[in-house]
Enzyme design. Sequence first.
Site, PDB file in Angstrom:
ATOM      1  CG  ASP A 179      -3.254   0.620  -6.351  1.00 19.25           C
ATOM      2  OD1 ASP A 179      -2.700   0.080  -7.339  1.00 19.25           O
ATOM      3  OD2 ASP A 179      -2.791   1.163  -5.383  1.00 19.25           O
ATOM      4  CG  PHE A 237      -4.616  -1.792   5.335  1.00 21.92           C
ATOM      5  CD1 PHE A 237      -5.729  -1.012   4.512  1.00 21.92           C
ATOM      6  CD2 PHE A 237      -4.875  -3.192   5.019  1.00 21.92           C
ATOM      7  CE1 PHE A 237      -6.631  -1.463   3.632  1.00 21.92           C
ATOM      8  CE2 PHE A 237      -5.893  -3.466   4.141  1.00 21.92           C
ATOM      9  CZ  PHE A 237      -6.673  -2.805   3.467  1.00 21.92           C
ATOM     10  NE  ARG A 238      -1.057  -4.336   9.222  1.00 25.34           N
ATOM     11  CZ  ARG A 238      -1.687  -4.636   8.212  1.00 25.34           C
ATOM     12  NH1 ARG A 238      -1.369  -3.972   7.011  1.00 25.34           N
ATOM     13  NH2 ARG A 238      -2.424  -5.640   8.221  1.00 25.34           N
ATOM     14  CB  ALA A 251      -0.887  -0.048   1.105  1.00 26.61           C
ATOM     15  CB  CYS A 307     -24.318 -16.676 -12.453  1.00 26.47           C
ATOM     16  SG  CYS A 307     -24.327 -14.879 -12.888  1.00 26.47           S
ATOM     17  CB  SER A 358       3.756  -2.838   7.140  1.00 23.05           C
ATOM     18  OG  SER A 358       2.807  -3.734   6.788  1.00 23.05           O
ATOM     19  CG  HIS A 372      -3.632  -9.372  -1.334  1.00 26.26           C
ATOM     20  ND1 HIS A 372      -3.072  -8.498  -0.276  1.00 26.26           N
ATOM     21  CD2 HIS A 372      -3.108 -10.313  -1.190  1.00 26.26           C
ATOM     22  CE1 HIS A 372      -2.313  -9.216   0.315  1.00 26.26           C
ATOM     23  NE2 HIS A 372      -2.364 -10.517  -0.148  1.00 26.26           N
TER      24      HIS A 372
HETATM   25  P1  NAD Z   1       0.578  -1.427   4.948  1.00 25.46           P
HETATM   26  O1  NAD Z   1      -0.341  -0.617   5.132  1.00 25.46           O
HETATM   27  O2  NAD Z   1       0.620  -2.604   6.217  1.00 25.46           O
HETATM   28  O3  NAD Z   1       2.117  -0.901   5.044  1.00 25.46           O
HETATM   29  C1  NAD Z   1       2.161   0.129   4.124  1.00 25.46           C
HETATM   30  C2  NAD Z   1       3.588   0.527   4.578  1.00 25.46           C
HETATM   31  O4  NAD Z   1       4.340   1.436   3.799  1.00 25.46           O
HETATM   32  C3  NAD Z   1       3.786   0.899   6.007  1.00 25.46           C
HETATM   33  O5  NAD Z   1       5.026   0.219   6.396  1.00 25.46           O
HETATM   34  C4  NAD Z   1       4.167   2.694   5.727  1.00 25.46           C
HETATM   35  O6  NAD Z   1       5.243   3.023   6.548  1.00 25.46           O
HETATM   36  C5  NAD Z   1       4.953   2.463   4.234  1.00 25.46           C
HETATM   37  N1  NAD Z   1       4.739   3.721   3.338  1.00 25.46           N
HETATM   38  C6  NAD Z   1       3.576   4.649   3.601  1.00 25.46           C
HETATM   39  N2  NAD Z   1       3.704   5.312   2.672  1.00 25.46           N
HETATM   40  C7  NAD Z   1       5.048   5.329   1.833  1.00 25.46           C
HETATM   41  C8  NAD Z   1       5.773   5.947   1.018  1.00 25.46           C
HETATM   42  N3  NAD Z   1       5.152   7.149   0.425  1.00 25.46           N
HETATM   43  N4  NAD Z   1       6.752   5.492   0.766  1.00 25.46           N
HETATM   44  C9  NAD Z   1       7.224   4.581   1.274  1.00 25.46           C
HETATM   45  N5  NAD Z   1       6.867   3.912   2.213  1.00 25.46           N
HETATM   46  C10 NAD Z   1       5.525   4.378   2.752  1.00 25.46           C
HETATM   47  O7  NAD Z   1       0.412  -2.157   3.637  1.00 25.46           O
HETATM   48  P2  NAD Z   1       0.872  -3.607   2.796  1.00 25.46           P
HETATM   49  O8  NAD Z   1       2.167  -3.862   3.472  1.00 25.46           O
HETATM   50  O9  NAD Z   1       0.500  -3.446   1.414  1.00 25.46           O
HETATM   51  O10 NAD Z   1      -0.391  -4.558   3.305  1.00 25.46           O
HETATM   52  C11 NAD Z   1      -1.685  -4.416   3.856  1.00 25.46           C
HETATM   53  C12 NAD Z   1      -2.455  -4.953   2.764  1.00 25.46           C
HETATM   54  O11 NAD Z   1      -3.256  -3.473   2.321  1.00 25.46           O
HETATM   55  C13 NAD Z   1      -2.538  -5.604   1.377  1.00 25.46           C
HETATM   56  O12 NAD Z   1      -3.215  -6.636   1.624  1.00 25.46           O
HETATM   57  C14 NAD Z   1      -3.227  -4.564   0.433  1.00 25.46           C
HETATM   58  O13 NAD Z   1      -3.950  -5.464  -0.399  1.00 25.46           O
HETATM   59  C15 NAD Z   1      -4.099  -3.643   1.068  1.00 25.46           C
HETATM   60  N6  NAD Z   1      -4.166  -2.165   0.774  1.00 25.46           N
HETATM   61  C16 NAD Z   1      -4.013  -2.097  -0.606  1.00 25.46           C
HETATM   62  C17 NAD Z   1      -4.018  -0.636  -1.208  1.00 25.46           C
HETATM   63  C18 NAD Z   1      -4.407  -0.391  -2.328  1.00 25.46           C
HETATM   64  O14 NAD Z   1      -4.307  -1.034  -3.330  1.00 25.46           O
HETATM   65  N7  NAD Z   1      -3.295   0.777  -2.951  1.00 25.46           N
HETATM   66  C19 NAD Z   1      -4.310   0.524  -0.085  1.00 25.46           C
HETATM   67  C20 NAD Z   1      -4.498  -0.027   1.245  1.00 25.46           C
HETATM   68  C21 NAD Z   1      -4.427  -1.427   1.758  1.00 25.46           C
END
Ligand code: NAD
Length: 269
Positions: free
Chosen positions: A118, A48-49, A37, A146, A210, A135
């Site tokens: 996305d 998400f986090r 993300a 269907c 993360s 995902h």
């Molecule tokens: P996560 O939210 O767990 O982690 C995101 C990480 O990215 C964090 O550690 C954060 O510090 C870091 N981060 C945030 N902005 C940043 C930037 N500009 N540059 C560098 N690092 C940055 O997300 P994850 O590890 O992808 O796992 C969570 C789940 O979130 C996945 O299963 C995914 O499907 C889903 N998700 C997807 C989207 C999307 O499609 N854009 C958005 C939100 C969540």
Amino acid sequence: MLFNREKPVDDQTLDRLAERAADLMAGAKRIVVFTGAGVSTESGIPDFRSPGGIWDRFDPDDFTYQKFISEAETRRKQWQLLWKDRLTETVQPNPAHHAIAELHRLHKLDCVITQNVDSLHLTAGVPEDKVFELHGSMRRVTCLQCGRQYPMAEIKKRLHAGEDVPDCEACHGILKPDIVLFGEMLPDRVLAEATSRAEKCDLFVVVGSSLVVYPAALLPGYAVDSGARLIIINLSETPMDGRANIIIRAKAGEAMTRIIQKLAEKMSG
Ligand code: NAD
């Protein structure tokens, strides 16, 4: 789990780390880029986090597959609060997606494995056969009864016209975005191919994850166990930091743009 962000590195440190990352890329034959993300936050999509991320505003229990199929109220919540106005067509790839697409144009990219739904790697120009969406994707919606598929844009139109919980026009079955919800299996073929690519690569680059969502988060470990080098570009710590050759605490867009510029210079010089 919420990770605190660390302070991004200063410009000089970023430059030094980008130079080292570009060196590793220049010497690599098979580069796999693994995104989460965090690669899309600079496109305006919250992760998400991080503080202010999705888990600050929604209860993860409302996102299980089991609740989605068994409770109309959960489906209503997801469609109305989450999917209706999320990832609109105006969301665009940011410099990080473009830099990854440039890696492909430089003939250096084996594939992108993404946890994101996305589809911005595709929009940025990475060809479909090089993008593994672990995902799923928000671009499509499928009837669980269907199997009929709809473009998400069509379903969003119905929601904005006043439908509370859209159902299948053909059979009135439950419609679900083509994404993997909690408690749902990842698509077997995509996971198997992603695992094999991770095991065969010689450089694995994590951008904006993360690394706590499994099984996706196992992939960097498979790569390193098979002998690959590991670069992590992420604003906060990850469980794989101890195994990385280079860790870059910087925004994905800035870091990837700088690395790919340096790589292009090395390849042309
Ligand atoms: P996560 O939210 O767990 O982690 C995101 C990480 O990215 C964090 O550690 C954060 O510090 C870091 N981060 C945030 N902005 C940043 C930037 N500009 N540059 C560098 N690092 C940055 O997300 P994850 O590890 O992808 O796992 C969570 C789940 O979130 C996945 O299963 C995914 O499907 C889903 N998700 C997807 C989207 C999307 O499609 N854009 C958005 C939100 C969540």
